[in-house]
Design an enzyme around this catalytic site. Structure first.
Site, mmCIF file in Angstrom:
data_model
loop_
_atom_site.group_PDB
_atom_site.id
_atom_site.type_symbol
_atom_site.label_atom_id
_atom_site.label_comp_id
_atom_site.label_asym_id
_atom_site.label_seq_id
_atom_site.Cartn_x
_atom_site.Cartn_y
_atom_site.Cartn_z
ATOM 1 N N ASP A 609 0.845 -1.186 0.000
ATOM 2 C CA ASP A 609 0.000 0.000 0.000
ATOM 3 C C ASP A 609 0.884 1.241 0.000
ATOM 4 O O ASP A 609 2.079 1.193 0.278
ATOM 5 C CB ASP A 609 -1.023 -0.005 1.129
ATOM 6 C CG ASP A 609 -0.379 0.160 2.514
ATOM 7 O OD1 ASP A 609 0.851 0.358 2.576
ATOM 8 O OD2 ASP A 609 -1.103 0.124 3.505
ATOM 9 N N ASN A 617 -4.278 12.845 0.116
ATOM 10 C CA ASN A 617 -5.654 13.338 -0.057
ATOM 11 C C ASN A 617 -5.881 14.617 0.732
ATOM 12 O O ASN A 617 -6.506 15.567 0.246
ATOM 13 C CB ASN A 617 -6.640 12.259 0.401
ATOM 14 C CG ASN A 617 -6.817 11.175 -0.643
ATOM 15 O OD1 ASN A 617 -6.647 11.404 -1.834
ATOM 16 N ND2 ASN A 617 -7.151 9.969 -0.187
ATOM 17 N N HIS A 622 -8.640 14.896 -3.230
ATOM 18 C CA HIS A 622 -8.926 13.546 -3.704
ATOM 19 C C HIS A 622 -8.632 13.348 -5.197
ATOM 20 O O HIS A 622 -8.227 12.248 -5.586
ATOM 21 C CB HIS A 622 -10.381 13.184 -3.395
ATOM 22 C CG HIS A 622 -10.603 12.918 -1.938
ATOM 23 N ND1 HIS A 622 -10.285 11.712 -1.342
ATOM 24 C CD2 HIS A 622 -11.089 13.714 -0.948
ATOM 25 C CE1 HIS A 622 -10.572 11.774 -0.055
ATOM 26 N NE2 HIS A 622 -11.052 12.980 0.215
ATOM 27 N N ASP A 626 -6.538 10.266 -6.504
ATOM 28 C CA ASP A 626 -6.924 9.319 -7.565
ATOM 29 C C ASP A 626 -5.837 9.219 -8.627
ATOM 30 O O ASP A 626 -5.551 8.131 -9.156
ATOM 31 C CB ASP A 626 -8.233 9.770 -8.201
ATOM 32 C CG ASP A 626 -9.402 9.616 -7.242
ATOM 33 O OD1 ASP A 626 -10.488 10.170 -7.525
ATOM 34 O OD2 ASP A 626 -9.243 8.930 -6.219
ATOM 35 N N GLU A 652 -5.846 2.390 -0.788
ATOM 36 C CA GLU A 652 -4.486 2.442 -1.317
ATOM 37 C C GLU A 652 -3.779 1.099 -1.222
ATOM 38 O O GLU A 652 -2.553 1.036 -1.310
ATOM 39 C CB GLU A 652 -3.694 3.520 -0.568
ATOM 40 C CG GLU A 652 -3.384 3.207 0.903
ATOM 41 C CD GLU A 652 -4.472 3.680 1.838
ATOM 42 O OE1 GLU A 652 -5.628 3.825 1.382
ATOM 43 O OE2 GLU A 652 -4.170 3.911 3.026
#
Length: 731
Positions: A609, A617, A622, A626, A652
């Protein structure tokens, strides 16, 4: 100059140990001087044992030689004859060398007396060393059973009582490993040890009362408060005061009018009893406290994991009331944890699913086995979320309760419903095909082989576009077939007539108006009584509508399959990154585990991760988050092997299935993956640079996908605990 300093330092420790050995031995002999003097304990053996356990190579040899010289000198000074002095010295060196070798071999050269295993190994090494020394003394000096027993007891006590003091002092003074006593207040230590010393002095300074049990009480109190340090130091204090006071003519032992030998043996038994009581008690007490601390740490860690999980974690009483709810409930259902605690979650289940959930709950609270159920749960905005909830009954400090893990599967459920709709469309298309087949038109025909005449029914005439009275001969009938089919049809009919066997074919005919028809023709021979074929009889079916229906059905099937494939793609593909979805990744893992088990091939799994993704974020928004996820997905897909599968588990967190990869290969791929992610930032649109932590696990015989995921997940947390941006292989 440098070599001289190194040599000087290399002999400091051996010399110091040998000097300590000699001084302690001389002091022991001085305290027991006189014709009746009996040594109750030989502390010099404990000093030498502890010192030798810390040395190796030539330093150990130097220490042994210096200690042997000191031993001979001390014994000669005390009036012991030279041959006997040499024998005593050999026995002392043997027992110390054997004990030190066993301590190093059993990896307790610096034992932790708060661990029962270390204590048992230390005691075993000392016991064997004392037996070895006693044997060496008996061979070198002789003296009979009483002398051997006295030697064994004095040496055993010396190593049991003094060696732990020295070893514990070394561990406390060593700046490397952290001592278990670092946090003990010095005042508390001094107070309890002074209490042991005071009680022991009071007991052994008087000769009126047999109260030798009191030092044990003080010793146990010190052990309870200080742990192994109180046990070791307290026994040492008693071991110093009791023999000295007894030798000086004080203490309860003089009330019994025993001989010096009897007093010595009694003291030895007394000190061994104190040691055997206090040190194991201290070790078990320390272990119990350590386990309690570990349990508290584990509970804090589980609470931290629950608070950071994307799944909703709940603790429920057996009557269904929520006692704890993780913060993920806000993202999944829109409620806060405070709003959830004290409520009964089953009351918010969709009415159509409530009976199913209630049955699963009853099974969960009556069985220790986990229970999983899928249902719809009310959201704060009035809509319903599809949840997959696993219940498990556990025992806690608050009694029996149920731990529940709720996962939002709304997207997965929508994809499953889309797949089911596509399957219904396909079944409907098949039903329509059946109706088309039943509606087909049929005609019959007959060829009389004796007259070479052909009969067609009216339906066959209409099929060919001929008037009912315009029946052609066999050759003319074959001419109606499409030029591309004509030769094949003529061959089939000729063979059937020649061999008297049935036939079956489909072909195209060209009507008189030029329109084509698809027909199915079946024929059977008519056999005379003598076995000869006299005629052929059969049917011809206009299957044009069936062909058209099949074509339409094929188009519908293609459309349905395309819809199903699209739905499956939605279910198997992560919409944001284009990687395999969690569902597809876990299914692929199950298939890889089964294939590895069948073929005996290696299999590895990596979970990684993005480090500090929440801060991405929070800081960049966000959309940037992304972009980072998409960029990491591209980097991961390019970094792995062609045979590997990269999927997104959620948030993630990603997974890589590595078929045929052993631990070394998996580490190589993981390291390439880590570097690729770290170097993947190539512009503002790609988001800020990030790193990844990777946990790797390999499939062991009998392992499962769940165990592989668990091992890789634990390795991932090891990588994060190691500072992130790292890959770790599960042990």
């Amino acid at each position: 100059m440098g070599n001289a300093v190194s040599i000087f330092r290399s002999v400091i420790a051996p010399t110091g140990i040998a000097v300590g050995y000699g001084v302690t031995a001389a002091l022991s002999l001085w305290l027991t001087r006189g014709p009746d003097g009996i040594v109750a304990m030989w502390p010099a053996s404990g000093i030498l044992l502890a010192g030798l356990a810390q040395l190796s190579g030539y330093r150990l040899l130097i220490c042994l030689l210096l200690a042997a010289a000191a031993s001979v000198a001390v014994n000669l000074q005390a009036g012991v004859p030279l041959p006997v002095s040499l024998g005593f010295t050999v026995a002392n060196m043997v027992e110390a060398a054997v004990g030190a070798a066993l301590l190093r071999r059993w990896r307790v050269a610096r034992p932790r007396f708060g661990r029962a295993r270390d204590v048992s190994r230390f005691c075993g090494a000392v016991l064997i060393a004392a037996l070895a020394g006693t044997g060496a003394m008996t061979v070198a000096v002789g003296g009979g059973a009483l002398a051997a027993l006295n030697w064994f007891a004095t040496v055993l006590l010396g190593m049991f009582i003094v060696a732990p003091l020295v070893l514990m002092s070394i561990r406390i003074a060593d700046p490397g490993p952290r001592s278990i006593h670092d946090d003990t207040a010095r005042l508390t230590v001094m107070t309890h040890l002074l209490m042991v010393a005071a009680v022991t002095l009071i007991v052994f300074v008087q000769q009126r009362f047999q109260i030798m049990f009191l030092p044990l009480v003080a010793l146990l109190a010190a052990t309870w408060r200080l742990g192994p340090l109180g046990a070791v130091a307290g026994v040492g204090i008693v071991a110093v005061i009791a023999p000295v006071m007894t030798v000086m003519g004080h203490g309860p032992l003089w009330m019994t009018r025993q001989s010096a030998v009897e007093q010595s043996f009694f003291l030895q038994f007394y000190l061994l009893t104190l040691f055997a009581t206090a040190l194991p008690f201290g070790a078990l007490l320390a272990q119990q406290r350590r386990l309690a601390a570990d349990r508290a740490d584990s509970e804090r860690m589980h609470r931290l994991l629950a608070d950071s999980s994307t799944d909703v974690i709940l603790r429920l009483s057996l009557d269904g009331v929520a006692r704890y709810c993780s913060p993920a409930v806000t993202a999944v259902l829109g409620f806060t944890p405070e709003q959830t605690v004290g409520q009964t979650p089953i009351l918010m289940v969709h009415p159509d699913d409530r009976a199913l959930v209630d049955a699963a709950w009853q099974r969960a609270i009556t069985s220790p086995a986990p229970e999983t159920v899928t249902f719809r749960h009310l959201r704060a905005d009035g809509s319903h979320a599809w949840l997959e909830v696993a219940y498990r009954r556990v025992a806690t400090d608050m009694g029996e309760e149920v731990v529940a893990r709720a996962r939002d599967i709304s997207n997965r459920r929508a994809a499953e419903l889309a797949v089911q709709a596509s399957e219904r469309q396909m079944r409907e298309a098949n039903r329509l095909l059946g109706m088309a087949e039943r509606a087909a038109q049929l005609g019959h025909w007959r060829i009389d082989l004796t007259t070479a005449t052909l009969f067609w029914s009216p339906e066959v005439h209409r099929m060919h576009g001929l008037a009912v009275d315009a029946t052609p001969d066999l050759a003319g009938a074959i001419d109606f077939y499409h030029p591309d089919d004509r030769a094949r049809v003529a061959a089939i009919v000729a063979k059937a007539i020649e061999k008297g066997e049935p036939f079956d074919f489909e072909a195209r005919i060209v009507r008189t108006d030029g329109e084509q028809r698809h027909v199915l023709s079946r024929g059977q021979p008519e056999i005379a009584y003598d076995g000869t074929t006299t005629a052929m009889f059969g049917i011809v079916q206009n299957i044009s509508q069936r062909i058209e229906a099949e074509q339409a059905l094929e188009a519908a099937r293609a459309a349905a399959e395309a819809a199903a494939a699209h739905a499956m793609q939605l279910a198997d593909t992560d919409a944001l990154t284009g990687l395999a979805s969690r569902r597809r990744s876990l299914a692929q893992l199950d298939e890889a585990v089964a294939a590895a088990a069948r073929g005996g091939e290696p299999l590895a799994l990596a979970i990684f991760d993005i480090d500090h993704f929440k801060s991405v974020n929070d800081r960049f928004g966000h959309p940037a988050g992304d972009a980072v996820l998409r960029r990491v997905a591209r980097a991961a897909s390019h970094a792995v092997r062609p045979t590997d599968l990269v999927g997104r588990l959620g948030g993630e967190e990603f997974v890589v299935v590595l078929p045929g990869a052993n631990a070394a290969t998996a580490l190589t791929v993981a390291e390439a993956l880590r570097r690729a992610i770290a170097a993947s930032a190539d512009g503002v649109e790609a988001g800020p640079p990030v790193t990844a932590s990777i946990g790797i696990a390999t499939l062991v015989p009998g392992g499962s996908a769940a165990s592989l995921l668990g091992e890789a997940d634990r390795a991932l947390y090891e990588a994060k605990n190691a500072g992130r941006n790292a890959a770790r292989l599960a042990a």
